[in-house]
Write an enzyme that holds these catalytic residues in place. Structure first.
Site, PDB file in Angstrom:
ATOM      1  CE  LYS A 182      -3.168   3.085   1.402  1.00  0.00           C
ATOM      2  NZ  LYS A 182      -2.234   4.235   1.517  1.00  0.00           N
ATOM      3  CD  GLU A 259      10.685   3.127  11.317  1.00  0.00           C
ATOM      4  OE1 GLU A 259      10.282   4.024  12.097  1.00  0.00           O
ATOM      5  OE2 GLU A 259      10.975   3.334  10.123  1.00  0.00           O
ATOM      6  CB  CYS A 293      10.935   7.544  12.367  1.00  0.00           C
ATOM      7  SG  CYS A 293       9.418   7.380  11.455  1.00  0.00           S
ATOM      8  CD  GLU A 391       8.010  10.759  15.244  1.00  0.00           C
ATOM      9  OE1 GLU A 391       6.902  10.204  15.192  1.00  0.00           O
ATOM     10  OE2 GLU A 391       9.015  10.291  14.698  1.00  0.00           O
TER      11      GLU A 391
HETATM   12  C1  SIN Z   1      12.034   6.854   8.718  1.00  0.00           C
HETATM   13  O1  SIN Z   1      11.905   8.035   8.953  1.00  0.00           O
HETATM   14  O2  SIN Z   1      11.154   6.037   9.015  1.00  0.00           O
HETATM   15  C2  SIN Z   1      13.243   6.303   8.019  1.00  0.00           C
HETATM   16  C3  SIN Z   1      14.452   7.090   8.179  1.00  0.00           C
HETATM   17  C4  SIN Z   1      15.664   6.448   7.571  1.00  0.00           C
HETATM   18  O3  SIN Z   1      15.622   5.350   7.026  1.00  0.00           O
HETATM   19  O4  SIN Z   1      16.709   7.060   7.653  1.00  0.00           O
END
Ligand code: SIN
Length: 489
Positions: A182, A259, A293, A391
C-alpha cells in the site's frame, strides 16, 4: 509532469497488480499534490476492499511458483531492479520532489538509499541459512530450514516514498515472498515508478503489487491486516496507527514488524567535539525538514556549553534556504501538508506558553505557501512540554539543559517510545556507558546520520519491533521450519 521526465513512462497513475496497470473498480481517483506549490501532480486510483482482495489473490497465486525460484535467480532480479533505479536517478528524484516536497539533492540521495536496499538484499538472497542441531535423542538428526513466510502486506509512509518501499520489498522478495504494498496516499507516484522498473527488471507478475488509496486507506488497511492469505504485515508509520493495525492483525495472528514513531534524544556532553556534534545535529534534526522517525526531537546539552552550542546552531541554520524543492538553491523544503505545519506550530506555541525562548524562527512561512514552517530553534525547554511526549516531525530544534550524565540519561529515557538516540562525547568509557543505558533500538555515538542498509533499523518500547535492513531484515520474512529425522527406524 511527464514533460519534465527523461522517461515519461515512469509516470504512472494506475495501480500495478498481477503485472497489469489497473484503475479502481469504482473508478474513484484521488489527487496527488505538490507540497511546495499545492498544484496537482497527478491522480491515482482510490482502491477499495475488492481491489485489495484481488491483489492479495494475485500475490497468492504468484507466491506458489515464486517461492521455488532459486535464490540466485531472486538475487539477479533484485540486482536488475537496482541497476534500473541507478540508471533513472534523475527521474525518480524528480517524482519524489514533486510529490513529497524534499529538495532535489535530498531526493537524489533517497533514490540511491532506496536502491541500496535492493542491492543489499540481492546479496542476502543466496545467504539464507538454516542450522544443524544436535538432537537430544541420539537416534535423531535435526536441521532447520528458512522458508518464505508467504504473501506480505506492506504499508509504507510518505517521508521516504521510494526508500521505505525498497527497504520492505527487498528482503521480502529476497526471501521468496510475494507482496501487496500500500503506497502512501500523500506520495504514491514513486512506488508506481518503482513498479514500472520492477516490471522491466522481470519481476514475475503478481510477485510485486502496488496499490494506492487515500479516502479508502482505512478500508485497505483492514483488508490487508485481516485477510487470511496475508501472513505478514510490515508497517512504518505512527504508533497510534500501529496499535490499530496490530489489533486487526490479531484476528489471523500475522507475523508483524512495525517501525513506529520516535522522539530521539540528542545529547551533547561537556567533553564533546562541538564541530562533530554540530554536523551530527544538522544531519539528524533537519534532514527533510525534520520529517524522519529518527530526527533528533529533544536536544540535551550540558549547561557548561549550552549557550555556545546553541549559538553555533543558530549561526548555521540562518544560512538555510527554505523554498520549493525543485529550486537547486533550496536546502529545506515544505512540510508534507498544512496539518503537519499546524502541528509544528502547536508544539512551538505550547513550549513558549510554558516558558521556552524562541532563539530563531518560530513561525509559519505563509508567504511561501500553507505547508512551510520556518527553521526554528527553541531554548529553555522543560519536561511537560508537548515536544517531550510527541514527535514534532518538523524543523524545530528544542534545547534542554542538564548538569550530570545521570540526569541526561534519565531525561533521554523519559519517553514511551525508543527508536533512535544520539550522543557526543570524547570519553570512550562514557560512550559505552551511555550507549548501553539509552532505551532505544539505535544509537548514534558521535554521528548524526545512522541510516545504512547494512544496519538493523528498528525500535523498542512503543517505537515497535522487528528490524529492517541488515542481515536481520530478511528474517522478518521467513519462518524457521524444524526437520527431525530418525536414523534407526
Ligand atoms: C524513517 O523516517 O522512518 C526512516 C528514516 C531512515 O531510514 O533514515
Amino acid at each position: 509532469m511527464t514533460s519534465q521526465l527523461k522517461d515519461s513512462s515512469l509516470f504512472k497513475q494506475q495501480c500495478y497488480v498481477n503485472g497489469q496497470w489497473l484503475p479502481a473498480q469504482s473508478g474513484k481517483l484521488f489527487a496527488v499534490d505538490n507540497p511546495s506549490t499545492c498544484a496537482e501532480v497527478g491522480q491515482c486510483p482510490d482502491f477499495g476492499a475488492a481491489d485489495t482482495e484481488a491483489a492479495i489473490k494475485a500475490a497468492d497465486v504468484a507466491f506458489k511458483s515464486y517461492r521455488k525460484t532459486p535464490a540466485r535467480a531472486r538475487a539477479n532480479l533484485l540486482r536488475a531492479w537496482f541497476n534500473l533505479m541507478m540508471e533513472n536517478i534523475e527521474d525518480l528524484a524528480l517524482i519524489i520532489t514533486l510529490e513529497n516536497g524534499k529538495p532535489l539533492a535530498d531526493a537524489r540521495t533517497e533514490v540511491k538509499y532506496a536502491a541500496s536496499f535492493l542491492e543489499w538484499f540481492a546479496e542476502e538472497a543466496p545467504r539464507i541459512y538454516g542450522d544443524t542441531i544436535q538432537a537430544s535423542n541420539p537416534d535423531c538428526r535435526l536441521i532447520t530450514l528458512k522458508e518464505p513466510i508467504g504473501v506480505c502486506g506492506l504499508i509504507a509512509p510518505w517521508n521516504f516514498p521510494a526508500a521505505m518501499i525498497t527497504r520492505k520489498v527487498g528482503p521480502a522478495l529476497a526471501a521468496g515472498c510475494s507482496v501487496v504494498i500500500k503506497a502512501p496516499g500523500e506520495a504514491p507516484l514513486s512506488a508506481l515508478a518503482l513498479a514500472e522498473l520492477a516490471h522491466r527488471a522481470g519481476i514475475p507478475a503478481g510477485v510485486f503489487n502496488v496499490i494506492t488509496a487515500l479516502d479508502n486507506t482505512v478500508e485497505v488497511g483492514k483488508v490487508l491486516t485481516t485477510h487470511p492469505i496475508v501472513k505478514k504485515i510490515s508497517f512504518t508509520g505512527s504508533t497510534a496507527v500501529g496499535k490499530l493495525l496490530m489489533n486487526q492483525s490479531s484476528s489471523t495472528l500475522k507475523k508483524l514488524s512495525f517501525e513506529l514513531g520516535g522522539n530521539a534524544p540528542f545529547i551533547v556532553f561537556e567533553d564533546a567535539d562541538l564541530d562533530v556534534a554540530l554536523r551530527g545535529l544538522i544531519a539528524s534534526k533537519f534532514r527533510i525538514s525534520g520529517q524522519t522517525c529518527v530526527c533528533a526531537n529533544r536536544i540535551l546539552v550540558h549547561s557548561s556549553i549550552y549557550e555556545t552550542f546553541l549559538q553555533r546552531v543558530v549561526d548555521t541554520v540562518k544560512n538555510f534556504k527554505i523554498g520549493d524543492g525543485l529550486d537547486e538553491a533550496t536546502t529545506h523544503g515544505p512540510l508534507i501538508h498544512a496539518r503537519a505545519a499546524n502541528k509544528v506550530h502547536d508544539h512551538v506555541k505550547d513550549a513558549v506558553s510554558k516558558g521556552a525562548r524562541v532563539v530563531f524562527g518560530g513561525e509559519p512561512l505563509s508567504d511561501l505557501g500553507p505547508n512551510f514552517f520556518n527553521i526554528t530553534v527553541l531554548a529553555d525547554m522543560k519536561p511537560g512540554m508537548k515536544v517531550c511526549s510527541e514527535e514534532t516531525f518538523g524543523p524545530v530544534a528544542a534545547f534542554f539543559s542538564f548538569d550530570t550524565e545521570q540526569e541526561a540519561i534519565e531525561l533521554a529515557n523519559d519517553s514511551e517510545v525508543g527508536l533512535a538516540g544520539y550522543f557526543f562525547s570524547k570519553d570512550s568509557r562514557r560512550c559505552w556507558r551511555v550507549a548501553e543505558a539509552l532505551e532505544v533500538g539505535m544509537v548514534g555515538v558521535n554521528v548524526g546520520a545512522i541510516s545504512d542498509p547494512a544496519a538493523p533499523f528498528g525500535g523498542v518500547k512503543q517505537s515497535g519491533f522487528g528490524r529492517e535492513g541488515s542481515k536481520y531484515g530478511i528474517d522478518e520474512f521467513t519462518i524457521t521450519k524444524m526437520i527431525m529425522t530418525g536414523i534407526n527406524t
